[in-house]
Design an enzyme around this catalytic site. Structure first.
Site, short mmCIF file in Angstrom:
data_model
loop_
_atom_site.label_atom_id
_atom_site.label_comp_id
_atom_site.label_asym_id
_atom_site.label_seq_id
_atom_site.Cartn_x
_atom_site.Cartn_y
_atom_site.Cartn_z
N CYS A 2 0.76 -0.94 -0.17
CA CYS A 2 0.03 0.22 0.30
C CYS A 2 0.43 1.16 -0.24
CB CYS A 2 -0.72 0.30 1.42
SG CYS A 2 -1.85 -1.40 1.66
N ARG A 27 4.22 1.19 -6.22
CA ARG A 27 4.31 -0.21 -5.81
C ARG A 27 2.65 -1.02 -5.61
NH1 ARG A 27 6.48 1.60 -0.61
NH2 ARG A 27 5.10 0.92 0.12
N TRP A 76 -2.94 -2.39 -1.76
CA TRP A 76 -2.55 -3.54 -2.08
C TRP A 76 -3.31 -4.21 -1.19
CZ3 TRP A 76 -0.39 -6.29 -6.19
CH2 TRP A 76 -0.22 -7.94 -5.47
N ASN A 102 -0.93 1.12 5.74
CA ASN A 102 0.54 0.43 5.49
C ASN A 102 1.18 -0.68 6.39
OD1 ASN A 102 1.73 -0.98 3.05
ND2 ASN A 102 3.54 0.70 3.71
N GLY A 103 0.67 -2.11 6.16
CA GLY A 103 1.00 -3.26 6.19
C GLY A 103 0.24 -4.44 6.83
N GLU A 483 15.70 -22.98 -12.35
CA GLU A 483 15.59 -21.71 -12.65
C GLU A 483 16.49 -20.56 -12.74
OE1 GLU A 483 13.09 -19.80 -11.70
OE2 GLU A 483 13.10 -18.59 -11.42
N LYS A 487 16.38 -17.53 -15.09
CA LYS A 487 16.05 -16.25 -14.75
C LYS A 487 17.25 -15.38 -15.93
CE LYS A 487 13.82 -14.52 -12.72
NZ LYS A 487 12.88 -15.87 -13.02
N GLU A 490 15.63 -15.01 -19.41
CA GLU A 490 14.64 -14.01 -19.57
C GLU A 490 15.19 -12.63 -19.81
OE1 GLU A 490 11.28 -13.93 -17.42
OE2 GLU A 490 12.00 -14.48 -15.83
N HIS A 506 23.47 -37.99 -21.82
CA HIS A 506 22.61 -38.67 -22.24
C HIS A 506 22.66 -37.48 -23.57
CE1 HIS A 506 21.91 -42.39 -20.40
NE2 HIS A 506 22.05 -40.66 -18.94
N LYS A 605 4.51 -9.66 -17.96
CA LYS A 605 4.41 -9.63 -16.35
C LYS A 605 4.14 -11.14 -15.68
CE LYS A 605 5.64 -10.04 -11.96
NZ LYS A 605 7.30 -10.73 -11.76
C1 AGP Z 1 9.26 -15.65 -14.39
O1 AGP Z 1 10.47 -14.96 -14.16
C2 AGP Z 1 8.39 -15.43 -15.15
N1 AGP Z 1 8.47 -13.92 -15.80
C3 AGP Z 1 7.80 -16.58 -15.32
O2 AGP Z 1 7.86 -17.89 -16.01
C4 AGP Z 1 6.74 -16.40 -14.66
O3 AGP Z 1 7.30 -17.35 -13.17
C5 AGP Z 1 5.53 -17.00 -14.99
O4 AGP Z 1 4.53 -16.76 -16.19
C6 AGP Z 1 4.16 -17.59 -14.26
O5 AGP Z 1 3.27 -16.03 -13.58
P1 AGP Z 1 2.47 -15.93 -12.43
O6 AGP Z 1 3.51 -16.87 -11.52
O7 AGP Z 1 1.65 -15.29 -12.69
O8 AGP Z 1 1.47 -17.85 -12.13
#
Ligand code: AGP
Length: 610
Positions: A2, A27, A76, A102-103, A483, A487, A490, A506, A605
């Site tokens: 928030c 935020r 939020w 906020n909190g 993971e 990172k 992407e 393999h 996102k």
């Molecule tokens: C992760 O860095 C990516 N932005 C992407 O893989 C993300 O994790 C994926 O689209 C899932 O999103 P969500 O957790 O909002 O479902």
């Protein structure tokens, strides 16, 4: 998180409040509102669900709300759906007090019950309304506005940046904070309060960073600080040198770096959200011990990093709770016509809006299965449709590449694994306590890692020209590898693959050439020797090898020269530490390559379309 703002001065307050809230939009929020002390003596409150523009349109840009003193808020949601009713500011029944916050007030239910016994009623689901009425209760009891705030602080547990206006004291705002940020500025006969610097940078660069449990009294052109004993204290202001855009990131160069550094607090907050008096409690999730005990199998679905968190959970839940766990890409599960056998389906999603994950959850419901959502956005589609919901406490994640939300998802998985193991008695009581105690040490260990990021930054600068990077590991080290690889690719756009280390022979090892960078993740006792020899096999074919390794993993007499150490912890929790150097490696390479770190090309996102 928030955002809160406050203003007293010679201007009409509402337009100043709206402008300040606009500066805090980064935020993340789902509703907004302002409360202004009108010249006729009343408190006028205007609130709206949705974007700030809705509130601005309702108030003609604030011009329709008269008065020189007010508070504002962007919410939020953490307690109670996003709605006008739950939006702040909140007020007492007589509308003689209004507040923004906020909190998270952790003991708000207990306090709400006490206030109800004293005749209070409640119109919202929020902890903030409880906070406001608690201040009202103490003001009625002591007749002292400052004491009402200090008594509030002595009674509540949790985090808050709270600003309060009293109808009977038109030109004053009282405020107090604990663990949630609050800054105050004073200039030219005016006083400003906000969650963060960007909200007031247009008016002043001289800022007070309010200390924990410090009370502030803002008046026109002045601010007075007090301790909880209501004794005046002095404070030195700070001169802000950032520009507005940098200030939104709190001085960090990118949201991603800011969010990487928020991980210790996010991990602690997520643990604390489900641990009460030393016990893991999933009551708020909706899963009683009885229901947990009935679970005979688990399927985990997610996309991207959420899926990767699920891969970690599979290892940890199976190892501790001895329960069969399958993890699947949501985009595959939804079309697979799976054989079902009464499993609990866990849907992991930061946004709670990912189309494939939502569809996978609906597929599970069609097959008569119960679903547990692990999501970060309150009231999101997946949260609303799931049977049970575990909310991670990562706050809004702005950078497209997830870091803090992923770490919070891991914590949710660990807590579930320990809880399942305890109800199924696959671990002893003392083992369960030891695991929880070790889990609570993770935030400090992440903080320790973040304090030594120079090494990985240097390694990134030495390897920025690599065209292919491999990540390998076994067990949860493999889960971290996938993971780390995501990172990197992407946000740096460097080609990268992650493999279960045993898979290299393999086929994949044919890809290794001179200069290929191969990163090994070495934390799992009994497995690291094999992965080290896999690394050396790639080195004998020209690869540059590096490793993220636990402190007790020896790499002497191996060809591994670039080692990034992580503190010792229980083997189930090493992903939360091993991922940190890999997040930083990806971040620094993206910066070195001049990419838009927070908004990488082609990515959104939240992927709300198929
Ligand atoms: C992760 O860095 C990516 N932005 C992407 O893989 C993300 O994790 C994926 O689209 C899932 O999103 P969500 O957790 O909002 O479902």
């Amino acid at each position: 998180m928030c955002g809160i703002v406050g203003y007293i001065g010679k201007k009409q307050a509402a337009p100043v409040l709206l402008e300040g809230l606009k500066r805090l939009e980064y935020r993340g929020y789902d509703s907004a509102g302002v409360a202004v002390l009108n010249p006729d003596g009343g408190i006028e409150i205007v609130k709206a669900k949705g974007r700030l523009q809705v509130l601005s349109d309702m108030t003609d840009g604030g011009k329709a709300v008269k008065g020189f003193c007010g508070i504002g808020h962007t919410r939020w949601a953490t307690h109670g759906e996003p709605s006008e009713n739950n939006a702040h500011p909140h007020c007492n029944d007589e509308k003689t007090i209004a507040a923004v916050h906020n909190g998270i007030i952790e003991n708000y239910i207990e306090l709400k019950e006490k206030l109800i016994r004293r005749g209070y009623t409640f119109y919202s689901q929020t902890d903030t309304e409880v906070a406001t009425k608690l201040v009202d209760y103490y003001y009625k009891k002591y007749g002292d506005r400052l004491r009402a705030i200090s008594e509030f602080a002595l009674r509540v547990r949790g985090s808050y940046a709270l600003a309060v206006i009293y109808k009977d004291l038109p030109d004053t705002i009282f405020a107090i904070r604990k663990d949630s940020p609050m800054i105050i500025g004073v200039a030219g006969g005016e006083a400003f309060l906000a969650s963060d610097v960007p909200a007031i940078l247009n008016y002043t660069r001289t800022v007070y960073y309010v200390d924990n449990l410090q009370i502030a009294r803002l008046e026109k052109g002045a601010v007075t600080f007090y301790n909880l004993d209501r004794e005046e204290t002095s404070m030195q202001p700070v001169q802000i040198t950032w520009d507005a855009e940098a200030a939104e990131k709190g001085g960090w160069e990118h949201f991603m770096l800011k969010e990487i550094h928020e991980q210790p607090k996010v991990i602690a907050d997520t643990i604390n959200s489900a641990v009460h008096d030393g016990e893991i409690d999933f009551t708020e999730v909706g899963l009683s011990d009885k229901a947990l005990k009935k679970i005979k199998g688990v399927v985990i679905v997610g996309c991207g990093s959420a899926y990767h968190a699920g891969v970690v959970m599979q290892y940890v839940i199976e190892d501790l709770a001895r329960l069969p766990v399958r993890v699947e890409l949501a985009s595959e599960y939804r079309y697979r016509n799976p054989v079902v056998n009464g499993e609990l389906v866990i849907v992991i999603s930061q946004s709670g809006e990912t189309a494939d994950s939502l569809a996978a959850m609906r597929e599970a419901h069609k097959n008569g299965l119960k679903t547990l959502a692990i999501v970060n956005v309150l009231g999101s589609s997946i949260a609303r449709e799931a049977d049970y919901v575990f909310y991670t406490k990562a706050g809004p994640e702005i950078s497209v590449a997830t870091t803090k939300a992923y770490s919070a998802q891991l914590v949710a998985g660990y807590l579930l694994a320990i809880k399942l193991a305890k109800v199924r008695k696959t671990v002893s009581e003392e083992c369960g306590k030891a695991l929880l105690s070790e889990l609570c040490s993770i935030p400090e260990k992440v903080k320790e890692l973040l304090n030594s990021k120079q090494e990985i930054q240097k390694f990134a600068s030495e390897t920025m020209d690599r065209s292919d990077v491999f990540f390998i590991g076994r067990g949860t080290d493999y889960a971290v590898s996938i993971e780390g690889s995501l990172k990197l690719k992407e946000i740096s756009y460097i080609h990268s693959e992650a493999y279960a280390a045993g898979e290299l022979k393999h086929g994949t090892i044919s890809l290794i050439e001179k200069g290929t960078l191969v990163f090994g993740v070495l934390t799992q006792k009994g497995l690291v020797e094999k992965t080290i020899s896999n690394l050396e096999e790639t080195a004998s074919r020209g690869a540059l090898i590096a490793a993220v390794a636990s402190e007790n993993v020896s790499v002497e007499s191996t060809g591994i020269k670039n080692v990034f150490r992580i503190p010792l912890t229980d083997m189930h929790f090493t992903p939360s530490l091993a991922v940190i150097p890999l997040q930083l490696f990806a971040y620094y390479l993206s910066v070195l390559r001049g990419n838009d770190v927070d908004k990488p090309r082609n990515l959104a996102k939240s992927v709300t379309v198929e």
